[in-house]
Scaffold this motif. Structure first.
Motif, PDB file in Angstrom:
ATOM      1  N   ASP A 656     -10.352  16.036 -18.547  1.00 12.71           N
ATOM      2  CA  ASP A 656     -11.210  16.753 -19.491  1.00 12.71           C
ATOM      3  C   ASP A 656     -12.618  16.179 -19.553  1.00 12.71           C
ATOM      4  N   SER A 657     -12.699  14.857 -19.434  1.00 14.27           N
ATOM      5  CA  SER A 657     -13.988  14.200 -19.606  1.00 14.27           C
ATOM      6  C   SER A 657     -13.985  12.872 -18.875  1.00 14.27           C
ATOM      7  N   ALA A 658     -15.153  12.220 -18.857  1.00 16.76           N
ATOM      8  CA  ALA A 658     -15.255  10.904 -18.233  1.00 16.76           C
ATOM      9  C   ALA A 658     -16.334  10.100 -18.931  1.00 16.76           C
ATOM     10  N   GLU A 659     -16.116   8.795 -18.964  1.00 16.87           N
ATOM     11  CA  GLU A 659     -17.096   7.879 -19.544  1.00 16.87           C
ATOM     12  C   GLU A 659     -17.516   6.883 -18.475  1.00 16.87           C
ATOM     13  N   LEU A 660     -18.839   6.641 -18.389  1.00 16.44           N
ATOM     14  CA  LEU A 660     -19.391   5.765 -17.369  1.00 16.44           C
ATOM     15  C   LEU A 660     -19.841   4.446 -17.995  1.00 16.44           C
ATOM     16  N   PHE A 661     -19.587   3.342 -17.283  1.00 17.23           N
ATOM     17  CA  PHE A 661     -19.967   2.014 -17.755  1.00 17.23           C
ATOM     18  C   PHE A 661     -20.735   1.294 -16.654  1.00 17.23           C
ATOM     19  N   LEU A 662     -21.806   0.619 -17.025  1.00 14.69           N
ATOM     20  CA  LEU A 662     -22.521  -0.260 -16.111  1.00 14.69           C
ATOM     21  C   LEU A 662     -22.498  -1.660 -16.701  1.00 14.69           C
ATOM     22  N   ASN A 663     -21.872  -2.561 -15.960  1.00 14.64           N
ATOM     23  CA  ASN A 663     -21.716  -3.942 -16.436  1.00 14.64           C
ATOM     24  C   ASN A 663     -21.160  -3.982 -17.853  1.00 14.64           C
ATOM     25  N   LYS A 664     -20.097  -3.139 -18.036  1.00 15.22           N
ATOM     26  CA  LYS A 664     -19.293  -3.069 -19.267  1.00 15.22           C
ATOM     27  C   LYS A 664     -20.012  -2.438 -20.454  1.00 15.22           C
ATOM     28  N   VAL A 665     -21.210  -1.883 -20.226  1.00 15.72           N
ATOM     29  CA  VAL A 665     -21.941  -1.171 -21.266  1.00 15.72           C
ATOM     30  C   VAL A 665     -21.774   0.324 -21.042  1.00 15.72           C
ATOM     31  N   SER A 666     -21.294   1.033 -22.060  1.00 15.72           N
ATOM     32  CA  SER A 666     -21.070   2.472 -21.914  1.00 15.72           C
ATOM     33  C   SER A 666     -22.384   3.215 -21.770  1.00 15.72           C
TER      34      SER A 666
END
Length: 820
Positions: A656-666
């Motif tokens: 349904d959806s996705a969440e992106l993280f860079l170096n553990k920061v959303s």
């Protein structure tokens, strides 16, 4: 002289003589014995020489200096790429020519009632076959399976089989064809009462979950020289070889005849892509209680129905074709594809969510259809590219008029019992044909098999096909809608849609069309009155190109390198239209030939490259076609020198959806829409990029990229640790260049050297780079964008195969494979 002592003995003698004359009594030496069919591979230990020799057909020809090899064999893929090779762009600049094959066949205990046949699954092209110096026949079509009766010229002991293959006039196809005996060869023995090759048809009718009627139509041959009464016994076996039905009847024939049987199957397991259930029909022929032949046919039970504008129905359920078009070659092995390699390729697309394949533009190997049966892959089975006029200068069109009926009949009879074959295709982009030509071919097929619909690539403009097939013209806005308005009760299928181009590991953020600012120039077909030149536009992913230094001969792996329509827009059309029943994307795998010119070996239409490595579009299709939860993001996260530059990060998922993280920061969560992709613009910094896909708010699956550091080592990953010592099994080894943390370096292009010792041999190396013109039958290859491929085949001896990959200044890698 027989001495007679009384009148009783005289009467008995006269009666015996009458029986002998009438054929109702046979002598002891002619007594019918139990016999059954034997079929053995004769792939091994052929003698081969490239070049013509006018005496090589002779029985006692001296071939001791010739090369010894096994078939399947393709001599073109063994050669070097050269811009001057006559096959040119079409044939990937590889060599062609004339070649001879010879093999001795030993026949022991030859009986008067024995029949022997040699069966070739495919020889490209213009083959001539000789036995003991006698010509058995010629077949020009390089993709058709054929056989010859050896019996008239066969003798007990050694027999000389010779095959001349003429692929010297090039180009003989519009794509890479290969050259030689590139499919399997078989020797079949029967008695002189037998079922001829492809002589039984199994038809499922009145199919439901509770029962199915199985109709069996068979041909019989009787070469005993006298009429015979044959008992035909057929039984149906399930997947565990349990008998589930039996029927028998008697047939009296002279030289040849036929039989019909009907079997009621209770509670059948129906064949479908989700449940590819198979049965076997075992048919036995008896004469006076003695077994004379056994003929086995794998088959499936399923129903096909076209419901006007409502769709294509399999077993009463509407189904969409999630299909790929493919040519028959397989990268570094050319057209001589080992069964192991073929199976791995089919499993790969099945795992992607693909449920259908189109054989472009010719019959494939028999093993292909058997694998599709058991894996659950529907097949659009295509007989020809063109018809009465050659499309490539020296192709089959030059022979079509004289050969098409024989070749088409053999093709239909060979493949008609495969449940995977659900549509016949009679051609592809046939230019300037008469509709009566189409009708003649369609009627010819339906006289042999009327159980499947018929289509044609770009065959929508003539009325005689059952499903309208669209290639490139169907990718324009309004084309399918206008056709449906004029023919509301005819279904539409994308026989060759859509066309996009990608190079593995290459990215551009600006949208590219095949022709700059004028996508895919074309002439509007006369058939269309309203359709204007409109295409499906794809927005740029950035105002300025983020990756400007990539050669234009490579294409972007975002969904923004297209001909007329992108993958996502096209699949939305499929889902939104009942009458548009699916498509066959061009193509599943990159294939050799049909390139845009030297030094390119191909064009990058495939979603899987020449080495069998998936491109990002593989995962895009998986997100559209597969029900198994998945997530994939692109590009990789190693972009030295682009610190602070906003890089479009694209995510494909069926969640349904996705969440992106860079170096553990959303970086935020996004919901999937009709765009079929999620995009974040992320200022680049080294580290870890992670995506988590969700359903109903729950984390379902994830993927992580970590920035790669300095190249440190090679890693060999094999798909097997044990193989059979049978000269056919193949180990697929992926070679990756990694850093000290085992992270693949995505721009690595190191030279790699391979060492193989023990009972294995290299049969191919590849890296997927369409501009790499290195040969394939060697022990070296450059990595391309971090990877390359090595294929190793068993040699027939038992033992341990040691495989090692080395490269200057990198740690080597080694694996061991047990051959048992």
């Amino acid at each position: 002289m027989i001495q007679v002592k009384n009148n009783c003995n005289i009467r008995i003698l006269i009666y015996i003589i009458i029986l002998l004359i009438s054929g109702q009594l046979v002598s002891c030496s002619q007594t019918v014995q139990n016999k059954t069919r034997e079929r053995v591979s004769i792939d091994f230990n052929w003698k081969f020489q490239l070049g013509d020799n006018q005496k090589a057909f002779e029985e006692n020809f001296d071939d001791t200096s010739w090369r010894v090899l096994d078939v399947p064999h393709d001599w073109s893929i063994e050669g070097n790429y050269d811009a001057n090779n006559p096959a040119g762009i079409s044939g990937a600049f590889l060599p062609v020519g004339i070649g001879w094959y010879r093999k001795n066949i030993e026949i022991k205990n030859l009986q008067d009632d024995d029949k022997y046949f040699v069966e070739f699954d495919g020889v490209y092209m213009n083959s001539e076959v000789y036995l003991n110096g006698q010509l058995l026949g010629k077949r020009p079509y390089g993709y058709i399976s054929f056989s010859y009766d050896l019996t008239p010229y066969l003798k007990e002991g050694e027999n000389s089989l010779a095959v001349r293959v003429d692929n010297s006039e090039a180009p003989s196809g519009r794509w890479y064809t290969g050259s030689g005996i590139y499919r399997h060869v078989w020797l079949t023995k029967t008695s002189n009462v037998y079922v001829p090759r492809w002589g039984i048809e199994v038809i499922s009718t009145i199919v439901s979950k509770n029962s199915a009627t199985i109709k069996v139509k068979g041909e019989l041959k009787n070469e005993t020289g006298k009429p015979q009464k044959i008992e035909v016994v057929s039984r149906v076996l399930d997947a565990l070889s349990n008998e589930v039905a039996l029927v028998k009847n008697d047939v009296s024939i002279d030289d040849e005849g036929s039989f019909n049987q009907e079997i009621e199957l209770k509670n059948p397991r129906l064949w479908s892509p989700e449940n590819p259930a198979m049965y076997t029909l075992e048919t036995k022929l008896f004469i006076n209680g003695k077994l004379r032949d056994t003929y086995n046919i794998p088959f499936g039970v399923r129903s096909i129905e076209l419901k006007g504008s409502k769709g294509f129905y399999l077993n009463g359920k509407s189904i969409k074709f999630k299909g790929l078009s493919n040519h028959h070659d397989a990268g570094p092995v050319g057209s001589a594809v080992p069964d192991d390699v073929l199976y791995q390729r089919l499993k790969m697309v099945k795992n992607m969510g693909c449920n259908a394949l189109r054989t472009t533009h010719n019959p494939f190997s028999p093993e292909f259809y058997t694998m599709c049966d058991t894996l659950g892959i529907m097949v659009m089975d295509e007989a020809f590219d063109g018809w009465f006029k050659a499309k490539a200068e020296h192709d089959y069109g030059n022979y079509f008029k004289d050969w098409w009926q024989r070749d088409l009949a053999d093709f239909i009879k060979r493949d008609r019992n495969h449940p995977s074959v659900v549509i016949w295709s009679i051609g592809n982009e046939v230019r300037n044909f008469q509709s009566e030509d189409q009708k003649i071919i369609v009627d010819f097929i339906k006289d042999i098999d009327s159980t499947r619909p018929i289509t044609q690539g770009s065959g929508y403009s003539a009325p005689y096909i059952d499903i309208a097939g669209f290639n490139g013209h169907g990718e324009n806005k309004g084309a399918l809608e206008e056709y449906h308005e004029e023919y509301p009760n005819k279904l539409i299928i994308g026989t060759e849609m859509t066309h996009t181009l990608q190079t593995r590991g290459v990215y551009r953020t600006k949208t590219w069309y095949r022709t700059k600012d004028n996508p895919a120039p074309w002439e509007k077909p006369a058939h269309f009155k309203k359709m204007e030149h409109k295409v499906y536009k794809i927005s740029d992913l950035s105002n300025n190109e983020v990756f400007p230094d990539i050669t234009r001969k490579y294409q972007s792996s975002y969904d923004n390198s297209i001909v007329r329509i992108g993958v996502r827009d096209d699949w939305n059309r499929v889902e939104n239209s009942d009458y548009y029943i699916g498509n066959f994307r061009w193509t599943g795998f990159d294939y050799l030939g049909e390139s845009f010119g030297w030094p390119a070996r191909t064009a990058n239409f495939g979603i899987i490259d020449l080495a069998g490595f998936p491109k990002d579009h593989y995962y895009l299709y998986q997100s559209l076609w597969s029900d198994e939860p998945m997530v994939h993001m692109l590009p990789h996260w190693t972009h030295k020198g682009k610190e602070g530059v906003k890089i479009p990060v694209v995510v494909y998922t069926n969640c349904d959806s996705a969440e992106l993280f860079l170096n553990k920061v959303s970086l935020g969560e996004k919901e999937m829409t009709a765009e079929r992709q999620l995009v974040w613009h992320v200022p680049y910094e080294k580290g870890e990029l992670k995506v988590i896909a969700k359903k109903s708010g729950k984390n379902i699956c994830e993927q992580t990229y970590t920035t790669a550091e300095k190249k440190h080592a090679l890693v060999l990953n094999s798909n097997k640790v044990n193989i059979k010592a049978n000269r056919t099994d193949v180990v697929r080894l992926e070679v990756s260049v990694v850093d000290a943390n085992n992270i693949m370096v995505p721009d690595a292009n190191n030279d790699i050297l391979f060492s193989v010792t023990g009972p294995g041999k290299i049969i191919g190396v590849e890296n997927g780079n369409i501009l790499d013109l290195s040969p394939h039958k060697v022990n070296y290859r450059k990595a391309f964008n971090g990877k390359c491929l090595l294929l190793v085949q068993s040699t027939g001896s038992k033992g341990v195969i040691h495989i090692k990959a080395t490269s200057n200044n990198l740690k080597s890698s080694e694996v061991k494979i047990s051959a048992n």
